[in-house]
Design an enzyme around this catalytic site. Structure first.
Site, PDB file in Angstrom:
ATOM      1  N   GLY A   1       0.812  -1.201   0.000  1.00  0.00           N
ATOM      2  CA  GLY A   1       0.000   0.000   0.000  1.00  0.00           C
ATOM      3  C   GLY A   1       0.848   1.254   0.000  1.00  0.00           C
TER       4      GLY A   1
ATOM      5  N   LYS B   1      -4.137 -11.055  -3.367  1.00  0.00           N
ATOM      6  CA  LYS B   1      -4.164 -12.219  -4.252  1.00  0.00           C
ATOM      7  C   LYS B   1      -4.522 -13.451  -3.431  1.00  0.00           C
ATOM      8  CE  LYS B   1      -0.482 -10.030  -6.961  1.00  0.00           C
ATOM      9  NZ  LYS B   1       0.935 -10.103  -7.400  1.00  0.00           N
TER      10      LYS B   1
ATOM     11  N   LYS C   1      -0.692 -18.706  -7.982  1.00  0.00           N
ATOM     12  CA  LYS C   1       0.779 -18.636  -7.978  1.00  0.00           C
ATOM     13  C   LYS C   1       1.339 -18.649  -6.559  1.00  0.00           C
ATOM     14  CE  LYS C   1       1.321 -14.151  -6.704  1.00  0.00           C
ATOM     15  NZ  LYS C   1       2.263 -13.573  -5.707  1.00  0.00           N
TER      16      LYS C   1
ATOM     17  N   ASP D   1       3.767 -13.349 -13.042  1.00  0.00           N
ATOM     18  CA  ASP D   1       3.772 -13.340 -11.579  1.00  0.00           C
ATOM     19  C   ASP D   1       4.293 -14.655 -11.022  1.00  0.00           C
ATOM     20  OD1 ASP D   1       3.423 -12.055  -9.207  1.00  0.00           O
ATOM     21  OD2 ASP D   1       1.244 -12.044  -9.233  1.00  0.00           O
TER      22      ASP D   1
ATOM     23  N   THR E   1       7.400 -14.973  -8.432  1.00  0.00           N
ATOM     24  CA  THR E   1       7.106 -15.480  -7.091  1.00  0.00           C
ATOM     25  C   THR E   1       7.778 -16.816  -6.810  1.00  0.00           C
ATOM     26  OG1 THR E   1       4.951 -14.393  -7.300  1.00  0.00           O
ATOM     27  CG2 THR E   1       5.214 -15.895  -5.457  1.00  0.00           C
TER      28      THR E   1
ATOM     29  N   ASN F   1       5.850 -16.304  -0.011  1.00  0.00           N
ATOM     30  CA  ASN F   1       5.397 -17.677  -0.219  1.00  0.00           C
ATOM     31  C   ASN F   1       6.562 -18.598  -0.575  1.00  0.00           C
ATOM     32  OD1 ASN F   1       2.213 -17.565  -0.234  1.00  0.00           O
ATOM     33  ND2 ASN F   1       2.905 -15.753  -1.330  1.00  0.00           N
TER      34      ASN F   1
ATOM     35  N   LYS G   1       4.950 -13.670   9.389  1.00  0.00           N
ATOM     36  CA  LYS G   1       4.780 -12.912   8.161  1.00  0.00           C
ATOM     37  C   LYS G   1       3.561 -13.426   7.406  1.00  0.00           C
ATOM     38  CE  LYS G   1       9.647 -11.709   7.455  1.00  0.00           C
ATOM     39  NZ  LYS G   1      10.804 -11.795   6.541  1.00  0.00           N
TER      40      LYS G   1
END
Length: 327
Positions: free
Chosen positions: A13, A105, A188, A241, A245, A253, A273
């Site tokens: 953000g 997501k 993903k 993506d 990722t 992730n 986290k």
């Protein structure tokens, strides 16, 4: 020019607020944590997530959500599992007709709802949209070149929002395949956990490449069966993506998967986290079963997280699957 509202003052953000304000936009950045909002407003720096990045003067940070009612575009930058609670709290302040662009997501745990359906449920008079693609908050905040996709219910609406949010270093493509963009972003995260596990187990570059390729095959298979367009899934919000990722320790992730592969349990691996793929894995697996789509990598991640399967057994199960033609 009316302000752009951003709900959520975490790393992503804040990064979006910074890049938009640098481009001359007026930004109202809202955080539900009063102390954090006051600190950002005074110090003009998110020292926790984006040290060294100064918040431009065009950003106003507050824990009072009233300013959202004066915005003509709102970005919801909160975790997927917190979106409904957040919109129920601040949604009534957002003017009817104001698009809400979801930057999370995932798929809602418990309901299986997509992010667009959560927006429709909480703010039925606000058109839903989604922003997704290969992007790390730190890169965007530093002004490094980044390209993402903005999806809305109409191509014209998506194009208008994309032009509004684009900057010289933050390039936006647009589409009306909202379903495809959301599927790419949610899937993903789960697949990145699997790729991280492979890295943590030191299975080698060949295995990692094969796993990423088969992961994309699963994403594509599920997306097409769900009604998404293949070109969307092969674009920035899908393949792009996934590549980012599944191969970078900056990805929470992927890093979580690495820690699992190195022997840590899930609670220690997450280290407090946010790891969106943890909540998404069982929901995505259930959705795939419901429409009859095989997603063995997603199924394995779900089983590992639920402790129905060890990592060693999951690897063996994947390697001993019956031979088949490549899809």
């Amino acid at each position: 020019m009316a302000s752009i509202g951003i709900i959520g003052a975490g790393a992503w953000g804040t990064a979006l607020a910074v890049t938009l304000a640098r481009n001359g936009q007026s930004v109202s950045l809202w955080s539900r944590f009063e102390g954090w909002a006051d600190r950002l407003q005074v110090e003009r720096e998110n020292k926790r997530s984006l040290p060294g990045v100064t918040l431009p003067a065009g950003i106003t940070v507050s824990a009072v959500p009233d300013a959202l009612g004066r915005c003509d575009l709102v970005l919801a930058v909160v975790p997927a599992q917190a979106l409904r609670e957040t919109l129920l709290a601040v949604g009534p302040l957002i003017r009817a007709g104001t698009p809400i662009v979801v930057c999370a997501k995932g798929i809602e745990r418990g309901t299986g709802a997509s992010m667009r359906d959560v927006v429709r449920s909480c703010c039925p008079e606000c058109p839903p949209a989604a922003l997704s693609g290969p992007s790390f908050a730190a890169d965007v905040a530093k002004g490094l070149p980044t390209a993402v996709t903005l999806a809305a219910e109409t191509l014209d609406g998506a194009g208008r929002m994309a032009r509004r949010l684009a900057t010289p270093t933050f390039r936006l493509y647009h589409t009306d395949d909202l379903l495809g963009v959301e599927i790419g972003g949610a899937a993903k995260n789960v697949l990145a956990i699997a790729c991280g596990i492979a890295q943590g187990r030191a299975l080698g570059a060949s295995a990692s490449a094969a796993l990423m390729a088969r992961a994309f095959s699963e994403l594509l298979r599920f997306g097409r069966a769900s009604g998404a367009r293949a070109e969307t899934l092969m674009g920035l919000s899908g393949l792009g993506d996934l590549v980012l990722t599944c191969g970078s320790p900056q990805s929470r992730n992927f890093a979580f998967g690495v820690a699992l592969g190195q022997g840590l349990d899930a609670s220690a691996a997450s280290r407090d986290k946010l790891v969106e793929g943890i909540a998404t894995a069982p929901v995505l697996h259930a959705a795939a079963r419901k429409i009859g789509v095989e997603m063995p990598i997603v199924e394995s991640v779900d089983a590992i997280l639920a402790k129905r399967l060890t990592i060693a057994d999951a690897i063996e199960a994947l390697l001993t699957r019956p031979p088949r033609a490549e899809d």
